[in-house]
Motif scaffolding. Structure first.
Motif, short mmCIF file in Angstrom:
data_model
loop_
_atom_site.label_atom_id
_atom_site.label_comp_id
_atom_site.label_asym_id
_atom_site.label_seq_id
_atom_site.Cartn_x
_atom_site.Cartn_y
_atom_site.Cartn_z
N HIS A 67 0.83 -1.21 0.00
CA HIS A 67 0.00 0.00 0.00
C HIS A 67 0.86 1.26 0.00
CE1 HIS A 67 -3.95 -1.96 1.64
NE2 HIS A 67 -3.51 -2.51 0.53
N PHE A 68 1.96 1.23 0.75
CA PHE A 68 2.83 2.41 0.78
C PHE A 68 3.47 2.65 -0.59
CE2 PHE A 68 6.75 4.74 1.53
CZ PHE A 68 6.31 5.77 2.34
N PHE A 69 3.90 1.58 -1.25
CA PHE A 69 4.49 1.73 -2.58
C PHE A 69 3.46 2.23 -3.58
CE2 PHE A 69 7.79 -1.79 -1.55
CZ PHE A 69 8.52 -0.86 -0.82
N GLN A 70 2.19 1.87 -3.36
CA GLN A 70 1.14 2.41 -4.22
C GLN A 70 1.00 3.92 -4.01
OE1 GLN A 70 -2.07 -0.12 -2.94
NE2 GLN A 70 -1.99 -1.37 -4.82
N LEU A 71 1.05 4.36 -2.75
CA LEU A 71 0.99 5.79 -2.48
C LEU A 71 2.19 6.52 -3.06
CD1 LEU A 71 -0.20 5.82 1.26
CD2 LEU A 71 -1.58 6.22 -0.79
N ALA A 72 3.35 5.82 -3.13
CA ALA A 72 4.55 6.44 -3.70
C ALA A 72 4.55 6.40 -5.23
CB ALA A 72 5.80 5.72 -3.17
N GLY A 73 3.58 5.73 -5.81
CA GLY A 73 3.51 5.65 -7.26
C GLY A 73 4.39 4.58 -7.85
N LEU A 74 4.88 3.67 -7.03
CA LEU A 74 5.78 2.61 -7.51
C LEU A 74 5.03 1.35 -7.91
CD1 LEU A 74 8.57 2.98 -4.82
CD2 LEU A 74 8.50 3.97 -7.11
N VAL A 75 3.81 1.17 -7.39
CA VAL A 75 2.99 0.01 -7.70
C VAL A 75 1.62 0.52 -8.14
CG1 VAL A 75 1.89 -2.07 -6.77
CG2 VAL A 75 4.21 -1.45 -6.05
N PRO A 76 1.10 0.02 -9.26
CA PRO A 76 -0.21 0.48 -9.71
C PRO A 76 -1.31 0.15 -8.70
CG PRO A 76 0.95 -0.70 -11.45
CD PRO A 76 1.73 -0.92 -10.20
N CYS A 77 -2.31 1.02 -8.61
CA CYS A 77 -3.40 0.79 -7.67
C CYS A 77 -4.32 -0.33 -8.14
CB CYS A 77 -4.21 2.07 -7.49
SG CYS A 77 -3.38 3.33 -6.48
N GLY A 78 -4.63 -0.38 -9.42
CA GLY A 78 -5.54 -1.40 -9.91
C GLY A 78 -6.89 -1.31 -9.24
N VAL A 79 -7.38 -2.47 -8.78
CA VAL A 79 -8.70 -2.51 -8.16
C VAL A 79 -8.68 -1.89 -6.76
CG1 VAL A 79 -9.39 -4.55 -9.45
CG2 VAL A 79 -8.25 -4.83 -7.25
N ASP A 80 -7.50 -1.57 -6.22
CA ASP A 80 -7.42 -0.99 -4.88
C ASP A 80 -7.85 0.47 -4.85
OD1 ASP A 80 -6.53 -3.34 -3.72
OD2 ASP A 80 -4.42 -2.89 -4.11
N VAL A 81 -8.15 1.04 -6.00
CA VAL A 81 -8.63 2.43 -6.03
C VAL A 81 -9.89 2.56 -5.18
CG1 VAL A 81 -9.60 4.21 -7.52
CG2 VAL A 81 -7.59 2.93 -8.26
N ALA A 82 -10.72 1.55 -5.22
CA ALA A 82 -11.96 1.60 -4.45
C ALA A 82 -11.70 1.61 -2.95
CB ALA A 82 -12.84 0.41 -4.81
N SER A 83 -10.50 1.16 -2.54
CA SER A 83 -10.16 1.14 -1.11
C SER A 83 -9.42 2.38 -0.67
CB SER A 83 -9.31 -0.10 -0.80
OG SER A 83 -9.99 -1.28 -1.15
N GLY A 84 -9.24 3.32 -1.58
CA GLY A 84 -8.57 4.57 -1.24
C GLY A 84 -7.17 4.70 -1.79
N CYS A 85 -6.78 3.81 -2.70
CA CYS A 85 -5.44 3.87 -3.27
C CYS A 85 -5.33 5.02 -4.27
CB CYS A 85 -5.11 2.55 -3.94
SG CYS A 85 -3.48 2.52 -4.74
N HIS A 86 -4.26 5.80 -4.15
CA HIS A 86 -3.93 6.85 -5.10
C HIS A 86 -2.48 7.26 -4.85
CE1 HIS A 86 -5.37 9.02 -1.49
NE2 HIS A 86 -4.39 9.85 -1.77
N VAL A 87 -1.93 8.04 -5.73
CA VAL A 87 -0.57 8.54 -5.56
C VAL A 87 -0.59 9.72 -4.60
CG1 VAL A 87 1.45 9.52 -6.70
CG2 VAL A 87 0.11 7.75 -7.85
N ALA A 88 0.26 9.66 -3.57
CA ALA A 88 0.28 10.69 -2.54
C ALA A 88 1.66 11.33 -2.49
CB ALA A 88 -0.08 10.08 -1.18
N ASN A 89 1.78 12.39 -1.72
CA ASN A 89 3.05 13.08 -1.53
C ASN A 89 3.76 12.46 -0.32
OD1 ASN A 89 5.21 14.80 -1.33
ND2 ASN A 89 4.02 16.54 -0.55
#
Length: 310
Positions: free
Chosen positions: A82-104
């Motif tokens: 999840h942290f790597f998803q927030l860092a933009g290193l791993v695609p969110c995919g279906v986790d977008v519905a759980s709050g996944c996005h690229v963060a600062n």
């Protein structure tokens, strides 16, 4: 938390080779400290009967049940996927519905409460160890054997049948490899049937130069459904010439079967510690060794000032 943040094609001016990976380290404080909570409940029940028969023989039978249940919780651990998803290193995919996005993730206190909640989890691990066994024994003088000068020859004999079981269930995030360590769920059980006999023969007592001379011996048989069977024994001579001096000679064999945790411990990741022998800081190193001097000089490093960089 450490991660490779990508290739920077414009970094030559900063002394980094074009296209080289760059390592970023960050310590997040938005989520607060890690809190450790351990809850362990242990139960033990014993029931039995005992008494005497023919005045000289003591007997006892019983049953014992014990169980220890444990829950270990660590709040504030990081789900690295999840942290790597927030860092933009791993695609969110279906986790977008759980709050996944690229963060600062650069800087202090840059994550929002929802981003912190997405990056962290409560590491919950449950385990249990259980044991139950039935036992019985009888002891007293050996029948039909005359009394020796030191007293009656006595014996003790008994049996035991024991079951042991365990399970260990790490958090699903840990099992999936998304936490700071890796472990696999595990469970198992085994049983053992055992019997034993002991003999004590007081040869002499209270005569010149022999305050007491006693021979003892014992034998035990264990049969494990997982390890097989084994017979062990012990022989002992106990000689006391006076009340203040005693000599004892013992010869014995033994069996050490693995504990339930050792047999069914499951796979887990360990973090081994190591010390660089060429490091000039700290104990347990030898920076002046010929190998350190040779190898560091070959790399263009001064052996007298080398400190391991992690």
């Amino acid at each position: 938390t450490s991660c490779t943040v990508g290739r920077n094609p414009n970094s030559v001016a900063a002394g980094i080779t074009d296209g080289q990976d760059q390592l970023a380290r960050t310590r997040r404080f938005e989520g607060g400290p890690r809190n450790y909570t351990d809850n362990i409940d242990t139960y033990r029940l014993r029931v039995g009967l005992e008494g005497n028969v023919f005045d000289n023989y003591h007997w006892e039978v019983g049953y014992v049940y014990g169980r220890s249940e444990a829950q270990y919780r660590v709040a504030g651990e990081v789900n690295f996927t999840h942290f790597f998803q927030l860092a933009g290193l791993v695609p969110c995919g279906v986790d977008v519905a759980s709050g996944c996005h690229v963060a600062n993730i650069v800087g202090d206190n840059t994550l929002t409460k929802s981003e912190v909640a997405y990056s962290q989890f409560i590491n919950t691990r449950t385990s249990e160890v259980a044991q139950d066994y039935a036992y019985g024994d009888i002891s007293g003088p050996v029948p039909f054997i005359p009394e020796l000068p030191g007293g009656s020859v006595k014996f003790s004999a008994g049996f035991e049948y024991r079951n042991e079981s365990t399970f260990d269930n790490p958090d699903s995030v840990i099992v999936n490899g998304d936490g700071q360590s890796n472990s696999a769920a595990t469970s198992g059980s085994y049983n053992v049937a055992a019997g034993y006999a002991e003999l004590e023969a007081p040869i002499f007592k209270d005569i010149p130069w022999v305050k007491a001379l006693t021979l003892t011996g014992s034998v035990r048989y264990d049969n494990y459904n997982t390890f097989g069977s084994a017979t062990t024994w012990k022989a002992n001579i106990d000689y006391a010439p006076t009340e203040d001096v005693r000599f004892r000679v013992t010869r014995s064999t033994g069996l050490r079967a693995p504990s339930i945790k050792e047999v069914f411990g499951g796979a887990f990741q360990n973090f081994e510690a190591a010390t660089d022998p060429c490091d000039t800081s700290g104990a347990g190193t030898n920076p002046g060794s010929p190998n350190c001097v040779r190898d560091l000089r070959a790399k263009g490093v001064n052996p007298a000032t080398f400190i391991t960089s992690l």
